[in-house]
Design an enzyme around this catalytic site. Structure first.
Site, PDB file in Angstrom:
ATOM      1  N   GLU A 168     -35.535  32.299 -25.269  1.00  0.00           N
ATOM      2  CA  GLU A 168     -35.990  31.855 -24.117  1.00  0.00           C
ATOM      3  C   GLU A 168     -36.734  33.169 -23.406  1.00  0.00           C
ATOM      4  OE1 GLU A 168     -32.381  29.989 -22.172  1.00  0.00           O
ATOM      5  OE2 GLU A 168     -32.500  28.685 -23.843  1.00  0.00           O
ATOM      6  N   GLY A 199     -42.833   5.765 -22.857  1.00  0.00           N
ATOM      7  CA  GLY A 199     -43.069   6.994 -24.021  1.00  0.00           C
ATOM      8  C   GLY A 199     -44.409   6.889 -24.663  1.00  0.00           C
ATOM      9  N   GLY A 256     -34.584  12.023 -22.906  1.00  0.00           N
ATOM     10  CA  GLY A 256     -33.230  12.092 -22.751  1.00  0.00           C
ATOM     11  C   GLY A 256     -32.882  13.340 -23.716  1.00  0.00           C
ATOM     12  N   ARG A 308     -36.453  17.024 -12.828  1.00  0.00           N
ATOM     13  CA  ARG A 308     -36.929  15.901 -13.866  1.00  0.00           C
ATOM     14  C   ARG A 308     -38.025  16.660 -14.756  1.00  0.00           C
ATOM     15  NH1 ARG A 308     -32.621  14.722 -12.144  1.00  0.00           N
ATOM     16  NH2 ARG A 308     -31.778  12.599 -11.562  1.00  0.00           N
ATOM     17  N   TYR A 317     -25.541  32.421 -18.719  1.00  0.00           N
ATOM     18  CA  TYR A 317     -24.703  32.128 -19.922  1.00  0.00           C
ATOM     19  C   TYR A 317     -23.347  32.521 -19.784  1.00  0.00           C
ATOM     20  CZ  TYR A 317     -28.814  30.201 -22.454  1.00  0.00           C
ATOM     21  OH  TYR A 317     -29.868  29.520 -22.707  1.00  0.00           O
TER      22      TYR A 317
HETATM   23  C1  HEM Z   1     -29.910  21.061 -21.429  1.00  0.00           C
HETATM   24  C2  HEM Z   1     -27.092  23.115 -24.874  1.00  0.00           C
HETATM   25  C3  HEM Z   1     -26.552  26.879 -21.962  1.00  0.00           C
HETATM   26  C4  HEM Z   1     -28.349  24.333 -18.358  1.00  0.00           C
HETATM   27  C5  HEM Z   1     -29.193  21.284 -22.635  1.00  0.00           C
HETATM   28  C6  HEM Z   1     -29.344  20.361 -23.765  1.00  0.00           C
HETATM   29  C7  HEM Z   1     -28.477  21.016 -24.782  1.00  0.00           C
HETATM   30  C8  HEM Z   1     -27.980  22.186 -23.999  1.00  0.00           C
HETATM   31  C9  HEM Z   1     -28.221  20.435 -26.169  1.00  0.00           C
HETATM   32  C10 HEM Z   1     -30.091  19.118 -23.939  1.00  0.00           C
HETATM   33  C11 HEM Z   1     -31.558  19.302 -24.207  1.00  0.00           C
HETATM   34  C12 HEM Z   1     -32.435  18.024 -24.449  1.00  0.00           C
HETATM   35  O1  HEM Z   1     -32.437  17.393 -23.345  1.00  0.00           O
HETATM   36  O2  HEM Z   1     -32.629  17.739 -25.415  1.00  0.00           O
HETATM   37  C13 HEM Z   1     -26.958  24.568 -24.416  1.00  0.00           C
HETATM   38  C14 HEM Z   1     -26.183  25.462 -25.105  1.00  0.00           C
HETATM   39  C15 HEM Z   1     -25.928  26.523 -24.403  1.00  0.00           C
HETATM   40  C16 HEM Z   1     -26.495  26.196 -23.054  1.00  0.00           C
HETATM   41  C17 HEM Z   1     -25.605  25.305 -26.520  1.00  0.00           C
HETATM   42  C18 HEM Z   1     -25.146  27.652 -24.457  1.00  0.00           C
HETATM   43  C19 HEM Z   1     -25.058  28.369 -25.751  1.00  0.00           C
HETATM   44  C20 HEM Z   1     -27.172  26.638 -20.671  1.00  0.00           C
HETATM   45  C21 HEM Z   1     -26.768  27.289 -19.506  1.00  0.00           C
HETATM   46  C22 HEM Z   1     -27.336  26.724 -18.724  1.00  0.00           C
HETATM   47  C23 HEM Z   1     -27.921  25.474 -19.015  1.00  0.00           C
HETATM   48  C24 HEM Z   1     -26.411  28.775 -19.516  1.00  0.00           C
HETATM   49  C25 HEM Z   1     -27.381  27.100 -17.069  1.00  0.00           C
HETATM   50  C26 HEM Z   1     -26.409  27.104 -16.275  1.00  0.00           C
HETATM   51  C27 HEM Z   1     -28.978  23.252 -18.835  1.00  0.00           C
HETATM   52  C28 HEM Z   1     -29.557  22.219 -18.109  1.00  0.00           C
HETATM   53  C29 HEM Z   1     -29.816  21.047 -18.924  1.00  0.00           C
HETATM   54  C30 HEM Z   1     -29.788  21.648 -20.377  1.00  0.00           C
HETATM   55  C31 HEM Z   1     -29.721  22.221 -16.656  1.00  0.00           C
HETATM   56  C32 HEM Z   1     -30.554  20.005 -18.656  1.00  0.00           C
HETATM   57  C33 HEM Z   1     -29.315  19.070 -18.710  1.00  0.00           C
HETATM   58  C34 HEM Z   1     -29.588  17.899 -17.924  1.00  0.00           C
HETATM   59  O3  HEM Z   1     -30.049  18.039 -16.608  1.00  0.00           O
HETATM   60  O4  HEM Z   1     -29.320  16.679 -18.069  1.00  0.00           O
HETATM   61  N1  HEM Z   1     -28.431  22.463 -22.902  1.00  0.00           N
HETATM   62  N2  HEM Z   1     -27.246  24.843 -23.291  1.00  0.00           N
HETATM   63  N3  HEM Z   1     -27.657  25.326 -20.451  1.00  0.00           N
HETATM   64  N4  HEM Z   1     -28.904  22.943 -20.262  1.00  0.00           N
HETATM   65 FE1  HEM Z   1     -28.084  23.987 -21.636  1.00  0.00          FE
END
Ligand code: HEM
Length: 376
Positions: free
Chosen positions: A137, A268, A369, A199, A95
């Site tokens: 989490e 889906g 997605g 994935r 984070y």
């Molecule tokens: C996915 C928000 C912190 C890694 C997502 C998604 C959102 C989001 C909206 C898309 C979820 C979906 O697929 O419906 C946030 C917010 C954060 C945060 C608001 C901070 C407050 C982090 C951190 C990491 C991270 C710290 C790790 C470094 C990921 C990854 C995905 C993801 C790997 C999947 C995205 C992909 O591969 O397309 N997050 N996130 N996120 N987040 Fe976060």
């Protein structure tokens, strides 16, 4: 805690976030990956190219800014994202990295408009939002059936349609149960790729007595082809090992819903099959409307035929019979809707349902997605 003055500063930046939000998150990802290329092992590079992921992150940050006086309001959104984060193994120590580059991106995109006051308020507020995610989490990690990614052996691979395969995988050491509608997350290293690729794939059956089943659609063609889905479709075979993290997801049946309308598009149908399996035998009134382009793209043929004996199934072959529209749902206004398909499919179905008078709290949906990139 933020002072009242800092809260006002955050509220004041909402219009700026509306205008520049996606620009900020795109810059954020670029800067973060430059400094931490190891995070490319975690993020889906296709979602980055398409822009859905930066959009989803921007919308989430915007939602948090709008709800600064009542952050609880975005808890359902945090839970959905938290499931994905847990499945991907996002940890508390990640984070501060995201926070650092998000702040740098705000500074970069807003230029001289990013005053010291704005940056300090956002640094504090990001810390607060991050803590909400970390707490949610933490519980998910505790409840997960196993830690991180564990090896599973592929014990069956079946072609369900031209582009969809069903894998059955087994790990004799782990004890686990899956819930209808959930997904698992695989980690593979496709050929010619420097990084791991993760994935999510929906589970197609809640019966795990002969292994865990999930379906994979081969995405795109040529230069546009999905690296992971093609790798799995072409290269992952019976006897091979694949790394999988514990089932996750909040697209679940509400046991109090008695009248169920399932709407699925293309692949889906996968989580919907497991949901119908769970709902059967519980005296529910069930209708399935399934949209698929043509017969050769139709998966689960035998299972769907067998279901026709038990519930009302309507398969719409859109190339021959035309696409779904609002009138297909008109008779089911009393039903709870469970909807799954591509981002575009989902978006148009939600709009049709809303036009027919369905309320949003009647509609449960799982796009393949980033959910927050959908406009409702
Ligand atoms: C996915 C928000 C912190 C890694 C997502 C998604 C959102 C989001 C909206 C898309 C979820 C979906 O697929 O419906 C946030 C917010 C954060 C945060 C608001 C901070 C407050 C982090 C951190 C990491 C991270 C710290 C790790 C470094 C990921 C990854 C995905 C993801 C790997 C999947 C995205 C992909 O591969 O397309 N997050 N996130 N996120 N987040 Fe976060």
């Amino acid at each position: 805690m933020l002072t009242e003055q800092e809260k006002d500063i955050i509220k004041g930046t909402v219009p700026v976030l509306e205008e520049y939000g996606t620009g900020i998150t795109k810059t954020f990802y670029r800067k973060m990956f430059e400094a931490h290329p190891e995070l490319l092992n975690m993020f889906n590079q296709t979602n980055q190219k398409v822009g859905d992921q930066p959009e989803a992150l921007a919308k989430t940050v915007l939602a948090a800014a709008r709800h600064i006086d009542n952050l609880e309001a975005i808890l359902p959104v945090v839970i959905g994202i938290g499931h994905k984060h847990r499945a991907l193994n996002v940890k508390p120590e990640h984070y501060p990295i995201v926070g650092k580059y998000l702040l740098e991106a705000i500074k970069h995109v807003l230029g001289p408009n990013a005053t010291e006051d704005i940056l300090i308020a956002w640094e504090k507020y990001y810390g607060q939002i991050a803590q909400v995610f970390i707490d949610v989490e933490k519980n998910m990690y505790k409840e997960a059936d196993w830690d991180g990614f564990q090896p599973f052996e592929v014990i069956n691979k079946e072609l369900l349609s031209d582009d969809i395969v069903r894998f059955t995988v087994k790990n004799d050491v782990l004890n686990f149960a899956v819930r209808a509608g959930q997904y698992i997350t695989v980690k593979v290293k496709p050929e010619n790729s420097e990084y791991d690729a993760l994935r999510h794939y929906s589970i197609s059956s809640i019966d795990t007595s002969n292994g865990l089943q999930f379906a994979v659609r081969r995405e795109g063609k040529g230069d546009e082809k999905g690296v992971v889905s093609h790798h799995m479709f072409n290269e992952l075979n019976i006897g091979d090992t694949v790394e999988i993290s514990a089932p996750a997801g909040d697209f679940l049946l509400d046991p109090s819903d008695d009248h169920l309308l399932f709407i699925a598009g293309g692949v889906g149908i996968t989580p919907i099959m497991s949901m119908i399996e769970e709902a059967l035998g519980n005296n529910k009134s069930i209708k399935l409307i399934y949209s698929v382009r043509n017969e050769s793209e139709l998966p689960f043929k035998e299972e769907l035929e067998a279901l026709k004996e038990k519930i009302d199934v309507e398969v719409r072959l859109t190339h021959e019979q035309g696409r779904l529209s609002g009138k297909d749902f008109r008779d089911y206004i009393e039903h709870s809707v469970y909807l799954c398909g591509s981002m575009d499919f989902m978006q148009s179905m939600i709009h049709f349902l809303q036009d027919e008078g369905f309320e949003m709290d009647q509609i449960n949906y799982e796009p393949f997605g980033p959910k927050m990139s959908i406009s409702i």
